[in-house]
Design a protein around this motif. Structure first.
Motif, PDB file in Angstrom:
ATOM      1  N   GLU A  12       0.801  -1.221   0.000  1.00 37.42           N
ATOM      2  CA  GLU A  12       0.000   0.000   0.000  1.00 37.42           C
ATOM      3  C   GLU A  12       0.837   1.276   0.000  1.00 37.42           C
ATOM      4  O   GLU A  12       0.535   2.244  -0.695  1.00 37.42           O
ATOM      5  N   SER A  13       1.890   1.280   0.792  1.00 33.63           N
ATOM      6  CA  SER A  13       2.764   2.459   0.856  1.00 33.63           C
ATOM      7  C   SER A  13       4.044   2.032   1.564  1.00 33.63           C
ATOM      8  O   SER A  13       4.173   0.882   2.024  1.00 33.63           O
ATOM      9  N   VAL A  14       4.950   2.965   1.716  1.00 31.89           N
ATOM     10  CA  VAL A  14       6.199   2.680   2.432  1.00 31.89           C
ATOM     11  C   VAL A  14       5.914   2.228   3.858  1.00 31.89           C
ATOM     12  O   VAL A  14       6.683   1.451   4.450  1.00 31.89           O
ATOM     13  N   SER A  40      10.545  -7.040   3.945  1.00 28.52           N
ATOM     14  CA  SER A  40      10.559  -6.243   2.709  1.00 28.52           C
ATOM     15  C   SER A  40      11.910  -5.584   2.458  1.00 28.52           C
ATOM     16  O   SER A  40      12.023  -4.764   1.554  1.00 28.52           O
ATOM     17  N   VAL A  41      12.899  -5.950   3.256  1.00 24.53           N
ATOM     18  CA  VAL A  41      14.186  -5.245   3.168  1.00 24.53           C
ATOM     19  C   VAL A  41      14.806  -5.389   1.773  1.00 24.53           C
ATOM     20  O   VAL A  41      15.284  -4.408   1.182  1.00 24.53           O
ATOM     21  N   LEU A  67      14.002  -1.484  -5.049  1.00 25.17           N
ATOM     22  CA  LEU A  67      13.332  -0.291  -5.580  1.00 25.17           C
ATOM     23  C   LEU A  67      14.304   0.886  -5.635  1.00 25.17           C
ATOM     24  O   LEU A  67      14.334   1.621  -6.627  1.00 25.17           O
ATOM     25  N   LEU A  68      15.102   1.043  -4.596  1.00 23.95           N
ATOM     26  CA  LEU A  68      16.057   2.160  -4.582  1.00 23.95           C
ATOM     27  C   LEU A  68      17.163   1.964  -5.609  1.00 23.95           C
ATOM     28  O   LEU A  68      17.545   2.905  -6.318  1.00 23.95           O
ATOM     29  N   THR A  69      17.690   0.739  -5.693  1.00 21.57           N
ATOM     30  CA  THR A  69      18.765   0.527  -6.679  1.00 21.57           C
ATOM     31  C   THR A  69      18.200   0.616  -8.092  1.00 21.57           C
ATOM     32  O   THR A  69      18.880   1.100  -9.000  1.00 21.57           O
TER      33      THR A  69
END
Ligand code: AMP
Length: 117
Positions: free
Chosen positions: A51-53, A60-61, A67-69
């Motif tokens: 749903e969101s961060v 979810s690590v 997602l960041l990479t």
């Protein structure tokens, strides 16, 4: 894969709704925002519904890192990495979240104001 039938970004991730895809991986997808707020405005989303961060947890690590990479890789691929870019994720209506499927905005190609509105 956890997907929600009436979620816009789940439907993009499954190909039911078209999007201008920039790059993709097994767990994520990057596509151009339909209403760009900068010359480069790409959204990076997980394929699975989150749903969101705020819904991320210890399980979810790896996904969060991907997602960041992915965002950093997309910025490099679009040639905006050296110039600079901003990553944003809105959580909740008050912060401006309008699509309740986690996404990272990649914004680049213009000067960014600080603090953000
Ligand atoms: P937020 O307001 O942070 O939830 O961001 C949602 C983003 O999704 C906005 O920037 C919208 O312009 C974008 N958006 C909404 N529908 C679509 C779509 N069909 N394809 C691409 N981007 C979209």
């Amino acid at each position: 894969m956890n997907q929600v039938a009436d979620c816009l970004f789940c439907r993009i991730a499954s190909g039911q709704i078209p999007a201008e895809i920039v790059a993709e991986g097994d767990e994520w997808l990057a596509f151009h925002d339909v209403s760009p707020q900068a010359p480069v405005h790409v959204l990076i989303i997980p394929r699975s519904h989150v749903e969101s961060v705020a819904a991320l947890d210890g399980d979810s690590v790896v996904l969060a890192g991907r997602l960041l990479t992915a965002a950093a890789d997309v910025a490099r691929a679009l040639g905006v990495s050296d110039d600079g870019y901003r990553l944003v994720t809105n959580r909740g209506a008050r912060a401006g979240q309008s699509v309740f499927h986690l996404h990272v905005h990649l914004l680049a190609g213009r000067d960014m104001a600080w603090p953000p509105g």
